[in-house]
Design a protein around this motif. Structure first.
Motif, mmCIF file in Angstrom:
data_model
loop_
_atom_site.group_PDB
_atom_site.id
_atom_site.type_symbol
_atom_site.label_atom_id
_atom_site.label_comp_id
_atom_site.label_asym_id
_atom_site.label_seq_id
_atom_site.Cartn_x
_atom_site.Cartn_y
_atom_site.Cartn_z
ATOM 1 N N ALA A 120 0.823 -1.210 0.000
ATOM 2 C CA ALA A 120 0.000 0.000 0.000
ATOM 3 C C ALA A 120 0.856 1.258 0.000
ATOM 4 C CB ALA A 120 -0.935 -0.003 1.205
ATOM 5 N N LEU A 121 1.948 1.239 0.748
ATOM 6 C CA LEU A 121 2.810 2.421 0.829
ATOM 7 C C LEU A 121 3.579 2.654 -0.463
ATOM 8 C CD1 LEU A 121 2.107 2.254 3.833
ATOM 9 C CD2 LEU A 121 4.531 2.634 4.349
ATOM 10 N N ALA A 122 3.832 1.588 -1.216
ATOM 11 C CA ALA A 122 4.695 1.686 -2.395
ATOM 12 C C ALA A 122 3.970 2.153 -3.653
ATOM 13 C CB ALA A 122 5.349 0.336 -2.666
ATOM 14 N N GLN A 123 2.668 2.331 -3.591
ATOM 15 C CA GLN A 123 1.929 2.718 -4.790
ATOM 16 C C GLN A 123 2.233 4.156 -5.199
ATOM 17 O OE1 GLN A 123 0.390 0.211 -6.474
ATOM 18 N NE2 GLN A 123 1.480 -0.775 -4.774
ATOM 19 N N PRO A 124 2.093 4.478 -6.484
ATOM 20 C CA PRO A 124 2.360 5.838 -6.945
ATOM 21 C C PRO A 124 1.365 6.826 -6.356
ATOM 22 C CG PRO A 124 1.386 4.518 -8.695
ATOM 23 C CD PRO A 124 1.708 3.574 -7.583
ATOM 24 N N PRO A 125 1.688 8.122 -6.406
ATOM 25 C CA PRO A 125 0.877 9.127 -5.713
ATOM 26 C C PRO A 125 -0.563 9.239 -6.194
ATOM 27 C CG PRO A 125 2.529 10.166 -7.106
ATOM 28 C CD PRO A 125 2.884 8.730 -7.030
ATOM 29 N N ASP A 126 -0.859 8.761 -7.409
ATOM 30 C CA ASP A 126 -2.235 8.842 -7.895
ATOM 31 C C ASP A 126 -3.049 7.599 -7.549
ATOM 32 O OD1 ASP A 126 -1.032 7.031 -9.586
ATOM 33 O OD2 ASP A 126 -1.749 7.952 -11.448
ATOM 34 N N THR A 127 -2.475 6.705 -6.738
ATOM 35 C CA THR A 127 -3.137 5.447 -6.395
ATOM 36 C C THR A 127 -3.298 5.330 -4.889
ATOM 37 O OG1 THR A 127 -2.146 4.366 -8.329
ATOM 38 C CG2 THR A 127 -3.041 2.938 -6.601
ATOM 39 N N ASP A 128 -4.543 5.145 -4.470
ATOM 40 C CA ASP A 128 -4.857 5.003 -3.052
ATOM 41 C C ASP A 128 -5.461 3.616 -2.835
ATOM 42 O OD1 ASP A 128 -5.308 5.493 -0.403
ATOM 43 O OD2 ASP A 128 -6.886 6.984 -0.685
#
Length: 256
Positions: free
Chosen positions: A236-244
């Motif tokens: 979850a922490l490693a996802q790109p900034p546009d992905t929640d």
């Protein structure tokens, strides 16, 4: 101050991650995994001897990856203590990128056992402790324009079982509070609810009701390791900034 800062969205590079309930079980596994990922982890719990041992055991990984673990005594039921925990991390490291609200207790019992003190303890840790973390970190995330909340809820947030009325109630509350936080937060704040199923941990050791303890021994016959949950947090922490990543449920294959 950290030598390597993430971007404004807090999604890349070395992050400053706060983990509550980090002295054992899921919290300890999450803290260790995130240190291995190269993050600066501030690990909070009441058992500082456990935290110091965790810091020592992760030191080799920190030397290789650039991450590190700072042990801090923390009682999540004390609102001022949680506020100090967050503020001290910000003062020392210059920012706070992630708060993993993991601290929890699970003294299961039937309602007619009337173990009211244990009910109160679950409410204080599982619900008030979560709210204290949100209250402390949300202004920091808003001011810096980035941040990520991770709530470790439970499969009990999706169901109710005998002996679990109060525990499941607190985890339903944790899930609802976190979803409300997600909906109310600015787009630069990411919010994840993680609901583990049966995991090897010390949670069941707090059960004092004999019937509930016996039922839990059978229920936990097929448990997964806390490292599996740590992997989910890392994802979850490693996802790109546009992905929640809003919600993750992780269970043993035998748990239905």
């Amino acid at each position: 101050m950290t030598t390597q800062q993430p971007g404004r969205d807090g999604s890349a590079g070395r992050k400053v991650v706060l983990v509550t309930g980090a002295s054992s079980g899921i919290g300890a596994a999450v803290a260790a995994r995130l240190v291995a990922d190269g993050h600066q982890v501030v690990a909070g719990a009441r058992r500082t001897d456990r935290l110091r041992a965790l810091a020592e055991s992760t030191a080799e990984a920190a030397g290789c990856s650039g991450g590190g673990l700072q042990p801090v005594r923390l009682d999540v039921t004390d609102r001022a203590d949680v506020a100090d925990f967050v503020q001290a991390a910000r003062d020392r490291h210059g920012r706070v990128d992630v708060l993993v609200n993991n601290a929890g207790v699970m003294p299961l019992s039937r309602l007619d056992s009337l173990l009211v003190d244990e009910w109160d303890r679950m409410i204080d840790v599982n619900v008030r402790g979560l709210l204290h973390g949100i209250a402390a970190a949300l202004p920091v995330f808003t001011a810096q324009g980035s941040g990520h909340f991770v709530t470790v809820a439970s499969a009990g947030a999706h169901e109710v079982v005998p002996t679990g009325a109060v525990y499941c109630g607190t985890k339903h509350a944790a899930r609802a509070i976190t979803e409300g936080l997600r909906q109310e937060s600015a787009p630069f704040i990411r919010v994840t609810t993680l609901s583990p199923g049966v995991v090897s941990s010390e949670l069941a050791d707090t059960i004092t009701d004999p019937g509930a303890a016996e039922a839990m021994r059978a229920y936990r016959a097929h448990a997964i390791g806390p490292e599996v949950i740590a992997d989910a947090v890392s994802y979850a922490l490693a996802q790109p900034p546009d992905t929640d990543v809003n919600e993750i449920v992780v269970r043993p294959v035998h748990q239905r």
